[in-house]
Motif scaffolding. Sequence first.
Motif, mmCIF file in Angstrom:
data_model
loop_
_atom_site.group_PDB
_atom_site.id
_atom_site.type_symbol
_atom_site.label_atom_id
_atom_site.label_comp_id
_atom_site.label_asym_id
_atom_site.label_seq_id
_atom_site.Cartn_x
_atom_site.Cartn_y
_atom_site.Cartn_z
ATOM 1 N N PHE A 1 51.073 81.775 69.935
ATOM 2 C CA PHE A 1 52.250 80.973 69.609
ATOM 3 C C PHE A 1 51.869 79.492 69.523
ATOM 4 C CE2 PHE A 1 55.942 78.428 70.579
ATOM 5 C CZ PHE A 1 56.928 78.997 69.797
ATOM 6 N N GLU A 2 51.099 79.025 70.502
ATOM 7 C CA GLU A 2 50.674 77.618 70.518
ATOM 8 C C GLU A 2 49.835 77.286 69.289
ATOM 9 O OE1 GLU A 2 51.177 74.783 72.702
ATOM 10 O OE2 GLU A 2 52.850 76.155 72.826
ATOM 11 N N LEU A 3 48.971 78.231 68.951
ATOM 12 C CA LEU A 3 48.104 78.026 67.800
ATOM 13 C C LEU A 3 48.920 77.871 66.512
ATOM 14 C CD1 LEU A 3 44.932 80.202 67.656
ATOM 15 C CD2 LEU A 3 45.898 79.101 65.698
ATOM 16 N N LEU A 4 49.900 78.745 66.359
ATOM 17 C CA LEU A 4 50.771 78.658 65.181
ATOM 18 C C LEU A 4 51.563 77.356 65.189
ATOM 19 C CD1 LEU A 4 52.277 82.235 64.757
ATOM 20 C CD2 LEU A 4 50.807 81.009 63.161
ATOM 21 N N ARG A 5 52.004 76.947 66.383
ATOM 22 C CA ARG A 5 52.805 75.728 66.501
ATOM 23 C C ARG A 5 52.017 74.526 65.957
ATOM 24 N NH1 ARG A 5 54.976 72.278 70.630
ATOM 25 N NH2 ARG A 5 53.173 72.570 71.968
ATOM 26 N N TRP A 6 50.753 74.431 66.351
ATOM 27 C CA TRP A 6 49.946 73.297 65.883
ATOM 28 C C TRP A 6 49.545 73.458 64.424
ATOM 29 C CZ3 TRP A 6 50.089 68.800 68.096
ATOM 30 C CH2 TRP A 6 50.402 68.714 69.451
ATOM 31 N N LEU A 7 49.313 74.696 63.992
ATOM 32 C CA LEU A 7 48.969 74.899 62.569
ATOM 33 C C LEU A 7 50.136 74.489 61.659
ATOM 34 C CD1 LEU A 7 47.101 78.347 62.389
ATOM 35 C CD2 LEU A 7 46.171 76.104 61.794
ATOM 36 N N PHE A 8 51.345 74.870 62.048
ATOM 37 C CA PHE A 8 52.512 74.496 61.229
ATOM 38 C C PHE A 8 52.696 72.977 61.243
ATOM 39 C CE2 PHE A 8 55.170 78.015 59.617
ATOM 40 C CZ PHE A 8 54.410 79.092 60.042
ATOM 41 N N TRP A 9 52.571 72.391 62.431
ATOM 42 C CA TRP A 9 52.721 70.926 62.530
ATOM 43 C C TRP A 9 51.666 70.236 61.672
ATOM 44 C CZ3 TRP A 9 49.719 66.882 64.717
ATOM 45 C CH2 TRP A 9 50.394 65.665 64.880
ATOM 46 N N ASP A 10 50.446 70.737 61.745
ATOM 47 C CA ASP A 10 49.376 70.130 60.961
ATOM 48 C C ASP A 10 49.668 70.215 59.465
ATOM 49 O OD1 ASP A 10 46.733 69.006 60.431
ATOM 50 O OD2 ASP A 10 46.370 70.971 59.565
ATOM 51 N N ASN A 11 50.037 71.418 59.004
ATOM 52 C CA ASN A 11 50.249 71.569 57.554
ATOM 53 C C ASN A 11 51.384 70.674 57.061
ATOM 54 O OD1 ASN A 11 49.067 74.289 55.824
ATOM 55 N ND2 ASN A 11 48.403 73.938 57.900
ATOM 56 N N HIS A 12 52.448 70.607 57.847
ATOM 57 C CA HIS A 12 53.603 69.821 57.416
ATOM 58 C C HIS A 12 53.386 68.327 57.620
ATOM 59 C CE1 HIS A 12 58.151 68.862 58.135
ATOM 60 N NE2 HIS A 12 57.732 68.407 56.985
ATOM 61 N N LYS A 13 52.873 67.954 58.790
ATOM 62 C CA LYS A 13 52.837 66.541 59.142
ATOM 63 C C LYS A 13 51.430 65.936 58.977
ATOM 64 C CE LYS A 13 57.189 66.230 60.516
ATOM 65 N NZ LYS A 13 57.574 66.415 61.907
ATOM 66 N N LEU A 14 50.504 66.330 59.834
ATOM 67 C CA LEU A 14 49.233 65.592 59.895
ATOM 68 C C LEU A 14 48.429 65.713 58.596
ATOM 69 C CD1 LEU A 14 47.542 63.819 61.759
ATOM 70 C CD2 LEU A 14 46.433 65.894 62.591
ATOM 71 N N THR A 15 48.066 66.946 58.244
ATOM 72 C CA THR A 15 47.310 67.111 56.994
ATOM 73 C C THR A 15 48.157 66.702 55.800
ATOM 74 O OG1 THR A 15 45.648 68.768 57.632
ATOM 75 C CG2 THR A 15 46.484 68.891 55.394
ATOM 76 N N GLY A 16 49.428 67.093 55.810
ATOM 77 C CA GLY A 16 50.286 66.795 54.651
ATOM 78 C C GLY A 16 50.281 65.307 54.323
ATOM 79 N N ILE B 1 45.000 73.867 71.894
ATOM 80 C CA ILE B 1 45.801 74.764 72.730
ATOM 81 C C ILE B 1 45.230 74.870 74.142
ATOM 82 C CG2 ILE B 1 46.543 76.083 70.705
ATOM 83 C CD1 ILE B 1 44.886 78.457 71.973
ATOM 84 N N GLY B 2 44.342 73.959 74.500
ATOM 85 C CA GLY B 2 43.836 73.991 75.882
ATOM 86 C C GLY B 2 42.361 73.707 75.976
ATOM 87 N N ALA B 3 41.660 74.574 76.709
ATOM 88 C CA ALA B 3 40.286 74.247 77.078
ATOM 89 C C ALA B 3 39.246 74.657 76.045
ATOM 90 C CB ALA B 3 39.956 74.918 78.415
ATOM 91 N N ARG B 4 39.648 75.490 75.057
ATOM 92 C CA ARG B 4 38.608 75.916 74.100
ATOM 93 C C ARG B 4 39.078 75.692 72.665
ATOM 94 N NH1 ARG B 4 39.794 80.732 72.042
ATOM 95 N NH2 ARG B 4 41.689 81.555 72.970
ATOM 96 N N PRO B 5 38.103 75.506 71.757
ATOM 97 C CA PRO B 5 38.469 75.201 70.376
ATOM 98 C C PRO B 5 39.015 76.417 69.637
ATOM 99 C CG PRO B 5 36.082 75.400 70.584
ATOM 100 C CD PRO B 5 36.651 75.553 71.970
ATOM 101 N N THR B 6 39.973 76.173 68.761
ATOM 102 C CA THR B 6 40.531 77.247 67.927
ATOM 103 C C THR B 6 40.682 76.722 66.492
ATOM 104 O OG1 THR B 6 42.813 76.549 68.282
ATOM 105 C CG2 THR B 6 41.918 78.150 69.859
#
Length: 214
Positions: A92-107, A152-157
Amino acid sequence: MPTYRLHYFPESGNSYKLALMLTLCGQGFEPVWTDFGGGVTRSPEWRATVNEMGEIPVLEEDGVRLTQTAPILLKLAGQYGRFGGETGQEQFELLRWLFWDNHKLTGYMATYRFDRTFTPTPDPHVLSYFRKRLDDFLGILEQHLQNNAFAIGARPTVADFSMMAYLAYPSDETGYDFAVSHPGIHAWLGRIADLPGWKSAYDLLPGKRLKHYA
Ligand SMILES: N[C@@H](CCC(=O)N[C@@H](CS)C(=O)NCC(=O)O)C(=O)O
């Protein structure tokens, strides 16, 4: 082992997301340089035969064309058992950041950098609007990375690879010197660059570059 072909252009951070993920998973790919600056992806023929969405990147896996980096990254993470979420909460956390990235940061970063650096006469009002939005988004990411080593925490995804891609290009392209302005982001970029096998975008994505105006 599947065979990969990546349709890309070197300045495309979205392409870098996939090139880096494949590389970190030990997978090679055939680079298919695409004349984005020449308008190829706008042509009806390219859209009919390569990507109906008119976007780079396109990843061919054993001849099957895949588009949209977020689902592709998740698919590769599942296939290679690397850089994915291990629990329902992590996914869930991973999807949360992926959606935020696509819409906001990368966009916003992709558009800001392209206009600022690779177009001859960008509109200063447009640039200033994008910069204001980006300053806010980068502040949000900076705050998050002050308390977390990775998205999402201590390891890269794959969420890290998605958010990192456009920020890892040279500062004369992005217009940001993160070492000075965002030390948490700068340190996180360093942690990603320390992953075994990591390569920069221009190492992974060779070929003719867009004209640099800024
Ligand atoms: N959400 C897409 C974004 C892809 C994207 O916007 N690619 C850029 C180049 S890096 C593009 O082709 N832009 C064409 C346009 O916006 O018209 C993904 O993650 O693959």
